[in-house]
Design a protein around this motif. Structure first.
Motif, PDB file in Angstrom:
ATOM      1  N   PRO A 170       0.830  -1.212   0.000  1.00 27.37           N
ATOM      2  CA  PRO A 170       0.000   0.000   0.000  1.00 27.37           C
ATOM      3  C   PRO A 170       0.860   1.255   0.000  1.00 27.37           C
ATOM      4  N   ALA A 171       0.323   2.303  -0.600  1.00 26.55           N
ATOM      5  CA  ALA A 171       1.029   3.582  -0.666  1.00 26.55           C
ATOM      6  C   ALA A 171       0.493   4.519   0.408  1.00 26.55           C
ATOM      7  N   ALA A 172       1.400   5.172   1.114  1.00 28.97           N
ATOM      8  CA  ALA A 172       1.018   6.193   2.089  1.00 28.97           C
ATOM      9  C   ALA A 172       0.807   7.523   1.370  1.00 28.97           C
ATOM     10  N   LEU A 173      -0.199   8.278   1.809  1.00 29.18           N
ATOM     11  CA  LEU A 173      -0.500   9.577   1.223  1.00 29.18           C
ATOM     12  C   LEU A 173      -0.182  10.667   2.232  1.00 29.18           C
ATOM     13  N   PRO A 174       0.309  11.817   1.772  1.00 25.59           N
ATOM     14  CA  PRO A 174       0.701  12.879   2.711  1.00 25.59           C
ATOM     15  C   PRO A 174      -0.478  13.556   3.383  1.00 25.59           C
ATOM     16  N   GLY A 175      -1.642  13.500   2.784  1.00 19.50           N
ATOM     17  CA  GLY A 175      -2.849  14.087   3.355  1.00 19.50           C
ATOM     18  C   GLY A 175      -4.037  13.282   2.899  1.00 19.50           C
ATOM     19  N   PRO A 176      -5.216  13.496   3.503  1.00 19.88           N
ATOM     20  CA  PRO A 176      -6.383  12.707   3.131  1.00 19.88           C
ATOM     21  C   PRO A 176      -6.675  12.746   1.632  1.00 19.88           C
ATOM     22  N   GLY A 177      -6.510  11.603   0.987  1.00 19.60           N
ATOM     23  CA  GLY A 177      -6.809  11.504  -0.438  1.00 19.60           C
ATOM     24  C   GLY A 177      -5.892  12.273  -1.352  1.00 19.60           C
ATOM     25  N   ASP A 178      -4.757  12.706  -0.871  1.00 24.87           N
ATOM     26  CA  ASP A 178      -3.876  13.593  -1.643  1.00 24.87           C
ATOM     27  C   ASP A 178      -3.014  12.779  -2.608  1.00 24.87           C
ATOM     28  N   ILE A 179      -3.654  12.200  -3.615  1.00 20.96           N
ATOM     29  CA  ILE A 179      -2.936  11.398  -4.606  1.00 20.96           C
ATOM     30  C   ILE A 179      -2.092  12.279  -5.516  1.00 20.96           C
ATOM     31  N   ASP A 180      -2.578  13.480  -5.800  1.00 12.99           N
ATOM     32  CA  ASP A 180      -1.843  14.361  -6.714  1.00 12.99           C
ATOM     33  C   ASP A 180      -0.429  14.642  -6.220  1.00 12.99           C
ATOM     34  N   ALA A 181      -0.262  14.655  -4.897  1.00 10.52           N
ATOM     35  CA  ALA A 181       1.063  14.946  -4.346  1.00 10.52           C
ATOM     36  C   ALA A 181       2.066  13.856  -4.687  1.00 10.52           C
ATOM     37  N   CYS A 182       1.574  12.652  -5.004  1.00 12.83           N
ATOM     38  CA  CYS A 182       2.492  11.545  -5.287  1.00 12.83           C
ATOM     39  C   CYS A 182       3.317  11.798  -6.539  1.00 12.83           C
ATOM     40  N   GLY A 183       2.777  12.564  -7.474  1.00 14.80           N
ATOM     41  CA  GLY A 183       3.519  12.840  -8.689  1.00 14.80           C
ATOM     42  C   GLY A 183       4.471  14.002  -8.579  1.00 14.80           C
ATOM     43  N   VAL A 184       4.413  14.730  -7.474  1.00 17.75           N
ATOM     44  CA  VAL A 184       5.260  15.905  -7.291  1.00 17.75           C
ATOM     45  C   VAL A 184       6.649  15.513  -6.815  1.00 17.75           C
ATOM     46  N   SER A 185       6.699  14.576  -5.884  1.00 21.83           N
ATOM     47  CA  SER A 185       7.982  14.164  -5.312  1.00 21.83           C
ATOM     48  C   SER A 185       7.989  12.657  -5.125  1.00 21.83           C
ATOM     49  N   PRO A 186       9.077  11.981  -5.417  1.00 23.31           N
ATOM     50  CA  PRO A 186       9.126  10.528  -5.227  1.00 23.31           C
ATOM     51  C   PRO A 186       9.007  10.109  -3.775  1.00 23.31           C
ATOM     52  N   ASP A 187       9.262  11.030  -2.864  1.00 22.84           N
ATOM     53  CA  ASP A 187       9.166  10.710  -1.441  1.00 22.84           C
ATOM     54  C   ASP A 187       7.828  11.091  -0.829  1.00 22.84           C
ATOM     55  N   ALA A 188       6.937  11.678  -1.630  1.00 21.16           N
ATOM     56  CA  ALA A 188       5.669  12.166  -1.079  1.00 21.16           C
ATOM     57  C   ALA A 188       4.760  11.025  -0.653  1.00 21.16           C
ATOM     58  N   CYS A 189       4.797   9.921  -1.369  1.00 21.65           N
ATOM     59  CA  CYS A 189       3.917   8.784  -1.088  1.00 21.65           C
ATOM     60  C   CYS A 189       4.760   7.520  -0.922  1.00 21.65           C
ATOM     61  N   PRO A 190       5.425   7.377   0.206  1.00 23.95           N
ATOM     62  CA  PRO A 190       6.354   6.254   0.375  1.00 23.95           C
ATOM     63  C   PRO A 190       5.645   4.905   0.403  1.00 23.95           C
ATOM     64  N   VAL A 191       6.275   3.913  -0.203  1.00 21.75           N
ATOM     65  CA  VAL A 191       5.819   2.525  -0.158  1.00 21.75           C
ATOM     66  C   VAL A 191       6.783   1.775   0.743  1.00 21.75           C
ATOM     67  N   ALA A 192       6.341   1.504   1.940  1.00 26.96           N
ATOM     68  CA  ALA A 192       7.229   0.921   2.945  1.00 26.96           C
ATOM     69  C   ALA A 192       7.196  -0.597   2.862  1.00 26.96           C
ATOM     70  N   PRO A 193       8.297  -1.258   3.223  1.00 30.18           N
ATOM     71  CA  PRO A 193       8.278  -2.725   3.280  1.00 30.18           C
ATOM     72  C   PRO A 193       7.309  -3.191   4.356  1.00 30.18           C
TER      73      PRO A 193
END
Length: 833
Positions: free
Chosen positions: A437-460
Motif C-alpha cells: 500500500p502507498a502512504a499519502l501525505p494528506g487525506p486523499g492527496d494522490i496528486d502529491a504523489c507525482g510531485v515528489s518521489p518521497d511524497a507517497c512512500p511505499v514501505a516494506p
C-alpha cells in the motif's frame, strides 16, 4: 458457449502443453496466450508414458503403472459473462477541498431545462454549467450586496423563481432571466418571513410559505390565504404542488406540534392522532405516476420517512428491523432516522439527505436495500442538508461547506482494471517489483504523489511476499488473456520483475531455502531498532527474518502459471532452483522454517503437530496442510525430483495431511472468522488442484474447496467464487462475482467508513465489537483487501489517522486478480460496446 482453457497441467500425465511451444530460451515473448486458438489446442488431455518428469507413485520415475487411480479430465464448456457496459457511480466535490467559491448550507437544487442545475444556498445562487462542467455563483442583482437563498422553484415558461433574504428590506421574490437575477416585476409584500416555494395547478400558480401561513402570487401581488378557506396558517416548513391541483404542506403549530395538510379537491389534515409520524417534519414531496395510478405523498422527519398513498394509508419507513411478513421489507428499514430533505428522481427513485449521508432506493426495482453514500469516498461531508438533480441525471447533495455531485457513467470492468493497474504501477511498487500500500501525505492527496518521489512512500511490510506473489499471478493472467500484444508483453515483463524480486528474498538470507519476509537495499534497514522486528545484514541486502506462511504462499502462488505458460529457459531454471531450495529446506527440517539462529520461525511450522495435532485441528491445521501439499506438488512438477513426489504421497496419505484439509474452513470458530487464512487456503488450493491428479486426494481437496465456497457464499467474494469455479466447472456464482467487481469503487483511497450506525444492517456482538450479520455491497463498506473481513462494521485504522481517514491507497489487487483470472479462464469476456 465458450470452451474454457484447461488450467490444470497434470505432471503425471505429461501433458504436451508443458512444453511451452514457441517459448524462446531467453524468456522473451509470449509463446502461448492460453486462449486455445493460437499455437496449440487440445480437445482432451492425453497421458504420455515416456517417464519424463512423470511419476506414478512408485518412486521409479516411470509413468506406465500407477499405485493411485488417476483423475483425467476432458473438454468442458461454460457460458462466459460479457464485459458489457454497466453504470458506475462517480463523484466530484465542490467546497472545502478545493478552495473554490462553493455553496454553503445548501437549501435547494433544481434542474434547468437548458441543461445543468441551479443551487440555492446561504451564500447565494450557483449555476452548474454541464457543458463546461463548472459551478459558479450567479451575480447578485443590482443594489444587493448580500443574498441568502431560501428556496427555488421552476415556474411557468421555465421561469426560475427565487425566494431570498437580502439587504433590501421587504424584497423577497426574485426571478432569473438569462442567468441574471432580477427583482419580481410586481410587488410581493409579505408581513411574515418566507420559508418555502411551491407551484400548484395547471395554471402553475406560485405559492410562498412563511412563518405566518401561505401567500399566493397571482402575477400581480402576493395575497395571503386564510384559515376561512381551509388553508394552513402558522409556520410553514415545506410545500409541494402538482399540475393536477394537488398541494401538500408541512407546518408547525404554535404549540410545537407538526401537521401535514393535503389539498386534493378539499383539505385534509393529518396529525400524529391520524397516524402521522412523530417528530419534527422537514420535507414533503409528491410521488405521482399517472400511468401506475400512484398518488403518494412522502414526508421526511427526524424520526424517519412516511408515505401516504392514494387510499390515505400511511406506510412508515423507520430505522427498525423489518417484520418478516412485511410486503415492503426492502424499504421499511431506513438506514438512519434523521432525514433533512427528500427528492424524487424522474425514474421515481427516492433520494434522502440525512445526518449520516445520502441514501436512495427505487421502490419499483428489485433492490433489496437502500443504497447508502457516505464518507469522503462518496461525499464531501456526511451530514447532508439538501438533495436534488441536474438536467443530465446527476444527483447533487448539499452540505454545510459545499456540495457533492454524484452521477453514473458507462464503464466496463476492463476500464476499471486499467485504472487500478495504472495506480498500482505508479504508486505501489518498491524496488521495481515488490507491491505494498502507498502512504499519502494528506487525506486523499494522490496528486502529491507525482510531485515528489518521497511524497507517497511505499514501505516494506511483513506480508510483502504474499502481495507480490499475488501481483505476479495477476500479471501472468493478464499476459495470457489480454487482447493487445503490447499489453501482453507489458504484463509479462511486470510478472517477471516481481518474480525476480521474490527470488531475491531467498538470495538475501545466508541460509539456503529460507526466504526473507522483506528486504531493503544494504544499509537502509532498521537493524538497531528492535521494535521493527528481526533485521539482519547480508552481502546483498538488509533483510527481515522470521518468515511464515505468507512468505511461503507468496512464492508458491507466483511461480507455477508463469513457469508453465510464459517463462523462458533462464527464468525456468531460476524458479526451479528457488522452489526446490524452499522445499528441501522444509523437508530437511521436519517441515519447519529454521532461521539463522538455528531456531524455528514463529509461524513457519508445517509439521504434524501444526497440522494433524490438537493445536492444528483446533485452528489452522487444514490450511497448513493445503500449503505444504501444494508446495510439494508444485516442486515435483517444476523440478521432476522424485523425492518430492515421495514426500507428497507420504504427507498426503501416511501423515493424513490430505484428510486434514477436508474441513479446513470449519475446524474451529477462530478459523471460520480468519479471512487471512481464507486467502492462503484459496491460493494453495488454486495451485494444488492445478497439479494433483490422484483421485483419492483430489476428491478431498475439492470437497474442502466446496465447503469453503459454501461457507463464504453469502460474501459474494469474486476470488472465492472464481477459484472454486475453475475446478468445479459448474454453478459457482459467476454473476454475483462479476456484480461485486462492478460494485468495487473506482476510488481506492482508504477513507474512514464506519457502518455500525446503519439501522438497515443487522448487527451482532457487544458495543465496540459489533459485526454485520450480512455483507454490504463493496461500494458501501470500508475498503477491503483480499484478506479483509467483510462483516466488520468499524473502520479500524490507527488512532494516528485523520478523522476522514484517507492516508493510504490500496493496491487494487482485490479487483485486479479476480478480474484477470476470470479473463484467463474465459469466465469473463473482453469488453464490449
Amino acid at each position: 458457449m465458450q470452451t474454457w482453457r484447461h488450467a490444470a497441467v497434470w505432471s503425471v500425465l505429461g501433458v504436451a502443453f508443458l512444453a511451452i511451444a514457441g517459448c524462446s530460451d531467453d524468456g522473451g515473448g509470449v509463446p502461448i496466450d492460453g486462449d486455445g486458438d493460437d499455437d496449440v489446442e487440445y480437445a482432451e488431455w492425453e497421458r504420455e508414458t515416456d517417464g519424463d518428469n512423470v511419476g506414478d507413485g512408485d518412486g521409479d520415475g516411470g509413468g506406465e503403472t500407477a499405485d493411485w487411480d488417476r483423475y483425467e479430465e476432458g473438454e468442458y464448456v461454460n457460458d462466459a459473462t460479457a464485459d458489457s457496459p454497466y453504470p458506475q457511480w462517480r463523484r466530484r466535490f465542490f467546497g472545502a477541498t478545493g478552495g473554490e467559491d462553493a455553496p454553503q448550507n445548501v437549501r435547494r437544487i433544481v434542474p434547468w431545462y437548458a441543461g445543468g442545475a441551479y443551487i440555492g444556498a446561504q451564500n447565494g445562487l450557483f449555476r452548474w454549467d454541464s457543458q463546461n462542467e463548472t459551478l459558479a455563483r450567479v451575480p447578485y442583482p443590482a443594489g444587493v450586496t448580500e443574498m441568502e437563498i431560501v428556496d427555488l422553484e421552476i415556474g411557468y415558461d421555465n421561469t426560475l423563481f427565487i425566494l431570498a433574504l437580502t439587504d433590501k428590506v421587504g424584497e423577497y421574490l426574485y426571478s432569473l432571466r438569462f442567468n441574471d437575477i432580477i427583482e419580481s416585476k410586481k410587488d410581493c409584500v409579505m408581513t411574515d418571513s418566507p420559508h418555502a416555494l411551491a407551484i400548484k395547478g395547471p395554471s402553475r400558480i406560485l405559492h410562498i410559505g412563511t412563518s405566518g401561513g401561505i401567500y399566493e402570487y397571482n402575477n400581480t401581488d402576493c395575497v395571503k390565504k386564510t384559515a376561512l378557506s381551509g388553508w394552513p396558517t402558522g409556520w410553514v416548513i415545506d410545500m409541494d404542488g402538482t399540475e393536477t391541483d394537488r398541494f401538500a404542506v408541512v407546518k408547525q403549530t404554535p404549540e410545537g406540534t407538526f401537521e401535514l395538510h393535503i389539498r386534493d379537491g378539499q383539505w385534509t389534515v393529518y396529525t400524529p392522532a391520524e397516524g402521522l409520524i412523530e417528530g419534527a417534519l422537514r420535507s414533503v414531496r409528491f410521488f405521482e405516476d399517472e400511468s401506475a395510478d400512484r398518488k403518494d405523498v412522502i414526508v421526511a422527519s427526524d424520526q424517519g420517512v412516511q408515505i401516504l398513498d392514494k387510499r390515505r394509508t400511511f406506510r412508515s419507513l423507520l430505522p427498525v428491523p423489518c417484520a418478516a411478513d412485511d410486503a415492503y421489507a426492502k424499504d421499511c428499514s431506513l438506514p438512519d432516522a434523521d432525514v433533512r430533505q427528500l427528492a424524487v428522481a424522474p425514474d421515481f427513485t427516492f433520494w434522502a439527505a440525512g445526518a449520516k449521508g445520502a441514501f436512495t432506493i427505487n421502490p419499483d426495482s428489485n433492490a433489496l436495500h437502500w443504497r447508502v453514500f457516505q464518507s469522503r469516498r462518496w461525499l464531501l461531508d456526511d451530514p447532508s442538508v439538501a438533495v436534488g438533480f441536474d438536467a443530465e441525471g446527476g444527483v447533487w447533495i448539499g452540505h454545510a461547506d459545499g456540495a457533492t455531485r454524484l452521477w453514473l457513467e458507462d464503464w466496463t470492468l476492463k476500464r476499471k482494471a486499467d485504472l487500478h493497474l495504472d495506480a498500482l504501477r505508479r504508486r505501489h511498487l518498491r524496488m521495481g517489483g515488490f507491491v505494498a500500500p502507498a502512504a499519502l501525505p494528506g487525506p486523499g492527496d494522490i496528486d502529491a504523489c507525482g510531485v515528489s518521489p518521497d511524497a507517497c512512500p511505499v514501505a516494506p511490510n511483513d506480508d510483502e511476499a504474499l502481495w507480490t506473489g499475488l501481483y505476479a499471478l495477476t500479471e501472468t493472467f493478464r499476459a495470457l488473456a489480454a487482447d493487445d500484444p503490447t499489453e501482453r508483453e507489458d504484463a509479462r515483463a511486470n510478472a517477471s520483475a516481481s518474480i525476480q524480486m521474490l527470488i531475491e528474498l531467498l538470495r538475501a538470507t545466508p541460509r539456503p531455502g529460507l526466504p526473507a519476509r522483506t528486504i531493503l537495499p544494504r544499509g537502509a534497514g532498521p537493524l538497531d531498532d528492535p521494535s521493527q522486528g528481526e533485521w539482519s545484514r547480508s552481502d546483498y541486502y538488509d533483510w527481515k527474518g522470521d518468515p511464515g506462511p505468507t512468505a511461503l504462499v507468496g512464492h508458491l502462488v507466483a511461480y507455477p502459471f508463469f513457469y508453465d505458460l510464459l517463462a523462458g529457459a533462464e527464468e525456468k531454471r531460476a524458479i526451479e532452483d528457488t522452489l526446490n531450495s524452499i522445499a528441501v529446506h522444509l523437508r530437511d527440517h521436519d517441515w519447519r522454517l529454521i532461521d539463522t539462529d538455528g531456531l524455528p520461525t514463529t509461524d513457519g511450522n508445517w509439521g504434524e503437530a501444526a497440522v494433524t495435532g490438537a493445536a492444528g485441528q483446533a485452528g489452522l491445521g487444514g490450511v497448513r496442510a493445503l500449503e505444504l501439499l501444494a508446495l510439494l506438488r508444485a516442486a515435483y512438477h517444476l523440478t521432476g525430483d522424485e523425492t518430492f513426489w515421495t514426500a507428497y504421497i507420504e504427507r498426503a496419505h501416511e501423515a493424513h495431511y490430505a484428510e486434514a484439509t477436508r474441513h479446513q474452513k470449519t475446524l474451529s470458530d477462530s478459523r471460520r472468522g480468519d479471512y487471512a487464512a481464507d486467502l492462503l487456503a484459496l491460493a494453495a488450493s488454486l495451485i494444488l488442484l492445478r497439479y494433483d491428479d490422484v483421485v483419492d486426494f483430489r476428491e478431498i481437496y475439492m470437497a474442502s474447496l466446496k465447503e469453503m465456497w459454501e461457507a463464504k457464499r453469502a460474501e459474494a467474494s469474486p476470488l472465492t467464487n472464481l477459484v472454486y469455479g475453475v475446478y468445479a466447472h459448474s454453478e459457482f456464482d459467476l454473476n454475483p462475482a462479476v456484480s461485486a467487481l462492478r460494485e468495487t469503487p473506482v476510488d481506492l483511497v482508504d477513507w474512514r467508513l464506519d457502518t455500525c450506525w446503519r439501522k438497515d444492517a443487522a448487527l451482532s456482538g457487544e458495543a465496540g465489537a459489533q459485526r454485520l450479520d450480512a455483507v454490504l455491497p463493496a461500494g458501501e463498506r470500508k475498503l477491503l483487501r483480499l484478506d479483509g473481513d467483510p462483516y466488520a462494521c468499524e473502520w479500524g485504522e490507527a488512532e494516528t489517522s485523520t478523522p476522514l481517514g484517507g492516508l493510504a491507497e490500496d493496491d487494487g489487487l482485490a479487483f485486479l486478480l479476480p478480474y484477470w483470472m476470470a479473463r484467463y479462464f474465459e469466465m469473463l469476456g473482453p469488453p464490449t460496446e
